[in-house]
Design an enzyme around this catalytic site. Structure first.
Site, PDB file in Angstrom:
ATOM      1  N   GLU A 118       2.113   3.514  -5.815  1.00 52.36           N
ATOM      2  CA  GLU A 118       1.875   2.530  -4.276  1.00 52.36           C
ATOM      3  C   GLU A 118       2.154   3.143  -3.209  1.00 52.36           C
ATOM      4  OE1 GLU A 118       0.872  -0.546  -2.546  1.00 52.36           O
ATOM      5  OE2 GLU A 118       1.402  -1.259  -4.549  1.00 52.36           O
ATOM      6  N   ASP A 164      -0.513   3.746   0.003  1.00 51.39           N
ATOM      7  CA  ASP A 164      -0.271   2.923   1.320  1.00 51.39           C
ATOM      8  C   ASP A 164      -0.365   3.833   2.230  1.00 51.39           C
ATOM      9  OD1 ASP A 164      -0.054   0.668  -0.239  1.00 51.39           O
ATOM     10  OD2 ASP A 164       2.187   0.629  -0.004  1.00 51.39           O
ATOM     11  N   SER A 168      -3.697  -3.703  -3.458  1.00 49.22           N
ATOM     12  CA  SER A 168      -2.656  -3.071  -2.643  1.00 49.22           C
ATOM     13  C   SER A 168      -3.275  -1.767  -1.663  1.00 49.22           C
ATOM     14  CB  SER A 168      -1.871  -1.994  -3.899  1.00 49.22           C
ATOM     15  OG  SER A 168      -1.054  -2.865  -4.655  1.00 49.22           O
TER      16      SER A 168
END
Length: 637
Positions: A304, A308, A552
């Site tokens: 994650e 990002d 995400s």
């Protein structure tokens, strides 16, 4: 309050010295995987907390306040509030504090045991289970999670005197089950609050395979998404001009953490405008002891954050710093409330407001735990992207609405708050809903996502470049590996800014489902608001490249685009765009998004909703067209 499945919040009765006990909240079901095992010991001590009702926080009032500074036709557009003004405007009244503390004392609990938080938001005391049960006319039980064996203390419902109900928004611990506790065992590192844990049931990216060859031509964007593909898709070529005055925040929850070597690996393969990103790192803003941990490494704990940051940093270029809000220490962990505590001192619930069953409690008394009290310590970035989320049904309305009101307060301060809409179409992280409101893999009722259903955040769904298509061809709703989360809230009423768009969708594309399958009233908040590509992202994770999927990915990409809109406005002496929803739904912004008209978001044994012309609860208004958005926002004051 708009409730599709009953979650009882009693009607307010007139204040009086002696008033009847009235049900304040009730849970209609147990979350999936939990079972009641025993009554809690009567002499056990509970950290009892009463969250006081904040004035001016009903949804209609909040929307009106936000429209005043966020609607493009308002004469006060862009005139955002200071934190001090926010704190003063929403501070609970002395009347509420007096009423609650007097009621507690009248029930035989000494006033010396009762405290009021420094923000006046919470009345708190440590009380035995027997005392609490008598005060709330309820029973507390111990519940066990079937797969983890973890225990949780809660009641099924509780009651308050009628004259106290207007003054109390939420009581903790009570009916909420929005986190699974993980106890720290000797010699190991684990978290107390699992939002950042692999497999915690929150929104998380999906890795399908590792790749040895990176395709760099735009002709291959249907197979691999790279920064160049995103720039081509959304016309996003821009060099920052006011980077030092601008800010963009990415939120991660420990143990989620980026690997520096992976950032450099990505940077070496994908050049950015301006200074090289090799060796560049986000600006760490630690909240409640948040650390970029390197004790464990896997896609589950690095995927994650790597995703990002690799794309956010590349897209805003080497000129613009990224702020990393790393939240929660390794011992205790954290929740959304811990983040909000740090961003806004008026929300801060240190000294007892946070729920120990749902939120990280700091100072952390566990060995090696963080000893600080990060409340109002962080200046919010202009844009904040979060790729985590809960199922709306996992939370009580009281807990959700209190948090939703805080997002409105951030909007008043000029902050754009983005949340991923979810990766399971119309289903939730824990399945679909049953007729009694419980979550189950066998459920058939659509299960919306929170905070995406809060009217005061911007929810971001996912699209894809279709297999065999060119980057210049229209995208479709994502149906590779994940499905764009979308639908209609069971808690929150539709905001004014969305009424026309949703009515047009339901009129032209009536969903072929019974009213018992989803909130078909037409009067509930619809989500997502906008979308961006969420399929086939090339991401460096643990020294290898892989293909990653999820909303995400969509949220930080949209955040990067909006950050550069802010850059241009700041350069010309204008304010950041703040809460964008009233603007993007306005007639002035019609055509500023690439309309997505193909695809669905399956779940719960159905194909879900269908993408269509205009707004739809699959991809929202569509994907950003950066040149059009920039031009339109520059026309605003």
């Amino acid at each position: 309050m708009l409730v599709f499945f009953p979650l009882a919040l009693a009607a307010v009765a007139a204040a009086q010295t002696l008033s009847p006990s009235v049900q304040h909240a009730k849970r209609t079901h147990l979350p999936a995987g939990w079972s009641r095992v025993r009554r809690h010991a009567s002499d056990a001590v509970l950290p009892l907390r009463f969250g006081l009702t904040q004035p001016n926080t009903d949804m209609n009032t909040l929307e009106a306040l936000l429209n005043d500074v966020s609607h493009p036709e308002s004469p006060n557009y862009g005139m955002h509030w200071t934190p001090a003004r926010v704190a003063e405007h929403f501070a609970p009244s002395d009347e509420a504090i007096h009423a609650v503390t007097s009621w507690i004392a009248d029930n035989g609990l000494a006033k010396e045991r009762v405290r009021v938080s420094k923000t006046k938001g919470w009345v708190m005391l440590n009380a035995s289970v027997a005392e609490t049960e008598a005060l709330l006319n309820t029973e507390y039980h111990v519940f066990v999670h079937e797969s983890s064996g973890k225990e949780h203390v809660a009641c099924d419902e509780y009651n308050l005197p009628a004259h106290i109900i207007p003054h109390v928004a939420v009581v903790t611990p009570s009916i909420d089950f929005n986190a699974i506790l993980t106890k720290r065992s000797s010699g190991t590192t684990s978290t107390h609050i699992t939002i950042g844990q692999p497999g915690a049931g929150t929104v998380s990216p999906k890795l399908t395979t590792t790749i040895s060859t990176i395709l760099t031509e735009l002709e291959d964007c249907d197979k691999q998404i790279t920064p160049a593909c995103l720039r081509a898709l959304y016309g996003f070529v821009y060099t920052p001009l006011a980077a030092k005055k601008n800010s963009y925040g990415i939120v991660e929850y420990t143990p989620q953490a980026y690997r520096p070597a992976d950032l450099d690996m990505f940077a070496k393969n994908f050049s950015s405008i301006g200074p090289s990103l090799v060796g560049s790192r986000p600006v760490l803003k630690s909240i409640d002891g948040g650390v970029v941990q390197n004790e464990t490494a896997s896609f589950g704990v690095n995927g994650e954050s790597n995703l990002d940051l690799q794309y956010a940093m590349n897209l805003v270029t080497g000129y613009q710093n990224i702020t990393l809000y790393q939240t929660g220490d390794l011992e205790m962990g954290a929740s959304f409330n811990n983040l909000l505590d740090a961003l806004d001192g008026s929300y801060c619930t240190f000294e007892g407001g946070d729920d120990p069953e749902n939120d990280g409690i700091y100072p952390d008394t566990l060995p090696g735990g963080y000893q600080g009290d990060d409340c109002g310590t962080i200046k919010p970035a202009n844009v904040i992207s979060t790729s985590y989320g809960y199922d709306e049904a996992s939370l009580s309305f009281a807990y959700s609405s209190r948090q939703c009101a805080e997002y409105a307060k951030l909007g008043l301060m000029g902050v754009t708050v983005l949340y991923s809409s979810g990766d399971n179409g119309v289903a939730g992280n824990d399945g679909c809903l049953t007729p009694d409101g419980s979550e189950s893999e066998d459920g058939k009722i659509f299960n919306p996502s929170f905070p995406s259903t809060c009217p005061f955040v911007t929810s971001v769904g996912a699209t894809q470049v279709n297999p065999g298509a060119q980057v210049t061809d229209p995208e479709s709703a994502c149906d590779q590996v994940i499905f764009s989360g979308g639908g209609f809230s069971n808690y929150f009423a539709i905001p004014d800014y969305q009424k026309g768009a949703v009515a047009a969708y339901l009129s032209a594309n009536p969903p072929p489902y019974a009213a018992t399958i989803y909130n078909s009233t037409g009067g509930s908040r619809a989500y997502p608001d906008i979308s961006a590509n969420g399929a086939n992202y090339v991401v460096a994770v643990d020294n290898a490249f892989g293909l990653v999927y999820g909303t995400s990915a969509s949220s930080p990409v949209v955040g990067a685009i909006l950050t550069m809109v802010n850059d241009q406005r700041i350069f010309w002496g204008k304010k950041p765009i703040g809460f964008i929803n009233p603007t993007i739904y306005s007639p002035a912004f019609k055509g500023a998004f690439n309309d997505i008209t193909n695809g669905t978001n399956p779940g719960c044994g159905t194909v879900g909703f269908s993408a269509a012309k205009g707004y739809d609860p699959v991809t929202g208004l569509g994907t950003p067209n950066f040149p059009k958005l920039l031009a339109l926002w520059l026309l605003l004051p």
